[in-house]
Scaffold this active site. Structure first.
Site, PDB file in Angstrom:
ATOM      1  N   GLU A 197      32.144  42.307  34.329  1.00 35.10           N
ATOM      2  CA  GLU A 197      31.500  40.991  34.510  1.00 35.10           C
ATOM      3  C   GLU A 197      30.007  41.055  34.194  1.00 35.10           C
ATOM      4  O   GLU A 197      29.419  40.078  33.746  1.00 35.10           O
ATOM      5  CB  GLU A 197      31.720  40.492  35.947  1.00 35.10           C
ATOM      6  CG  GLU A 197      33.185  40.221  36.281  1.00 35.10           C
ATOM      7  CD  GLU A 197      33.445  40.032  37.776  1.00 35.10           C
ATOM      8  OE1 GLU A 197      32.771  40.713  38.589  1.00 35.10           O
ATOM      9  OE2 GLU A 197      34.304  39.204  38.140  1.00 35.10           O
ATOM     10  N   MET A 231      36.709  37.721  45.800  1.00 44.56           N
ATOM     11  CA  MET A 231      36.583  38.721  46.861  1.00 44.56           C
ATOM     12  C   MET A 231      35.147  39.075  47.248  1.00 44.56           C
ATOM     13  O   MET A 231      34.916  40.077  47.922  1.00 44.56           O
ATOM     14  CB  MET A 231      37.337  40.006  46.442  1.00 44.56           C
ATOM     15  CG  MET A 231      38.818  39.762  46.232  1.00 44.56           C
ATOM     16  SD  MET A 231      39.694  41.191  45.522  1.00 44.56           S
ATOM     17  CE  MET A 231      39.593  42.331  46.891  1.00 44.56           C
ATOM     18  N   GLU A 232      34.167  38.287  46.803  1.00 43.60           N
ATOM     19  CA  GLU A 232      32.761  38.637  47.102  1.00 43.60           C
ATOM     20  C   GLU A 232      31.897  37.450  47.528  1.00 43.60           C
ATOM     21  O   GLU A 232      30.991  37.605  48.340  1.00 43.60           O
ATOM     22  CB  GLU A 232      32.082  39.285  45.873  1.00 43.60           C
ATOM     23  CG  GLU A 232      32.667  40.611  45.448  1.00 43.60           C
ATOM     24  CD  GLU A 232      33.917  40.444  44.581  1.00 43.60           C
ATOM     25  OE1 GLU A 232      34.090  39.376  43.957  1.00 43.60           O
ATOM     26  OE2 GLU A 232      34.736  41.372  44.542  1.00 43.60           O
ATOM     27  N   ASP A 266      43.103  33.907  36.360  1.00 46.06           N
ATOM     28  CA  ASP A 266      44.525  33.909  36.729  1.00 46.06           C
ATOM     29  C   ASP A 266      44.790  32.746  37.683  1.00 46.06           C
ATOM     30  O   ASP A 266      43.866  32.052  38.095  1.00 46.06           O
ATOM     31  CB  ASP A 266      44.893  35.239  37.417  1.00 46.06           C
ATOM     32  CG  ASP A 266      44.046  35.469  38.653  1.00 46.06           C
ATOM     33  OD1 ASP A 266      42.924  35.974  38.498  1.00 46.06           O
ATOM     34  OD2 ASP A 266      44.479  35.100  39.770  1.00 46.06           O
TER      35      ASP A 266
HETATM   36  C1  LIG Z   1      41.085  46.250  40.328  1.00 47.15           C
HETATM   37  C2  LIG Z   1      41.098  44.776  40.088  1.00 47.15           C
HETATM   38  C3  LIG Z   1      40.345  44.027  41.151  1.00 47.15           C
HETATM   39  C4  LIG Z   1      40.375  42.527  40.979  1.00 47.15           C
HETATM   40  C5  LIG Z   1      39.096  41.847  41.471  1.00 47.15           C
HETATM   41  C6  LIG Z   1      39.233  40.358  41.329  1.00 47.15           C
HETATM   42  N1  LIG Z   1      38.004  39.617  41.509  1.00 47.15           N
HETATM   43  C7  LIG Z   1      37.457  39.805  42.854  1.00 47.15           C
HETATM   44  O1  LIG Z   1      36.366  38.999  43.093  1.00 47.15           O
HETATM   45  C8  LIG Z   1      38.099  38.159  41.191  1.00 47.15           C
HETATM   46  C9  LIG Z   1      39.490  37.610  41.232  1.00 47.15           C
HETATM   47  C10 LIG Z   1      40.157  37.099  40.155  1.00 47.15           C
HETATM   48  N2  LIG Z   1      41.398  36.643  40.533  1.00 47.15           N
HETATM   49  C11 LIG Z   1      41.533  36.880  41.872  1.00 47.15           C
HETATM   50  C12 LIG Z   1      42.593  36.661  42.787  1.00 47.15           C
HETATM   51  N3  LIG Z   1      43.751  36.088  42.395  1.00 47.15           N
HETATM   52  N4  LIG Z   1      42.420  37.033  44.077  1.00 47.15           N
HETATM   53  C13 LIG Z   1      41.253  37.594  44.477  1.00 47.15           C
HETATM   54  N5  LIG Z   1      40.208  37.844  43.666  1.00 47.15           N
HETATM   55  C14 LIG Z   1      40.345  37.483  42.356  1.00 47.15           C
END
Ligand SMILES: CCCCCCN(CO)Cc1c[nH]c2c(N)ncnc12
Length: 227
Positions: free
Chosen positions: A11, A171-172, A195
């Site tokens: 990102e 998640m942040e 997604d």
């Molecule tokens: C090893 C992979 C780590 C994925 C981190 C995902 N980020 C967290 O900020 C964003 C995110 C995109 N889609 C998500 C979802 N469906 N649930 C939670 N967080 C997200």
């Protein structure tokens, strides 16, 4: 000083490659890039995934680098049906959907002496709307919910929508909102959808992380010109 935060290196990369990095400082197992862009001093970092990592980086940006505005760029899962992969959403408020002290009569997301929702900065949101008009792109605004889990189930997604009125999930942001509220520093968060947070979201995330990260990064850099 303006702070720019992401959770993942994917990102941050598309932003970092567009700014003039002057110095790199290692602090608290994070790398902080001191840079300039459009004659503005900025500090950039990715926190690593999750609320604790994000809180560490947000706090260091304020305490160590004296950041006066904190902007977050990244990707998120869609909760609202009208959000498609690649669409942008600006947070009006953030919250933490995995806080649960309901046994004591508190609402989901509430901790005593704190708040469920943290407001994002209205001036920065206005700038985002101005940039979106200029670029002729659709910019959704809404509540973004954070928790220490990758949401990949329609049931969980619908619960978060029902309880928090959230339009997107990640998640942040909720942690960064809590830090900036405690320090009274303006906070802005922009996310591009990667997604739909339902079954199979993990596959979409892997497929669209890079592309959606670029969408968010590109918009954030346009915003930086107006700040
Ligand atoms: C090893 C992979 C780590 C994925 C981190 C995902 N980020 C967290 O900020 C964003 C995110 C995109 N889609 C998500 C979802 N469906 N649930 C939670 N967080 C997200």
């Amino acid at each position: 000083m303006i702070g720019i935060m992401c959770a993942m290196v994917e990102e941050l990369e598309p932003i970092l490659e567009q700014v003039e990095v002057k110095d790199k400082i290692h602090h608290g197992n994070n790398t902080y890039y001191l840079a300039s862009f459009d004659n503005k001093d900025i500090v950039l970092a990715y926190s690593k995934i999750g609320k604790v990592n994000a809180a560490i980086t947000a706090t260091a940006m304020i305490e160590k680098f004296g950041v006066e505005k904190l902007l977050f760029s990244g990707v998120a899962g869609a909760i609202d049906e009208d959000l498609k992969i690649g669409d942008l959403i600006v947070a009006t408020e953030v919250c933490q959907h995995d806080i649960d002290l309901t046994v004591f009569g508190y609402k989901h997301g509430f901790i005593p002496e704190s708040q469920i929702f943290f407001d994002c900065d209205s001036n920065l949101i206005n700038i985002a709307e101005h940039v979106a008009d200029k670029l002729g792109i659709k910019l959704k605004k809404g509540i973004i919910a954070s928790g220490d889990q990758f949401v990949h189930s329609k049931e969980k997604k619908e619960w978060i929508k029902e309880v928090f009125g959230a339009s997107a999930i990640e998640m942040e942001g909720g942690a960064v909102g809590c830090v900036t509220w405690n320090y009274q520093v303006p906070f802005f968060m922009l996310r591009a959808i990667s997604d739909t947070a339902e079954e199979g979201a993990g596959v979409d995330f892997d497929a669209f992380l890079e592309e959606s990260s670029k969408v968010s990064a590109k918009f954030l850099l346009e915003m930086l010109k107006e700040i």
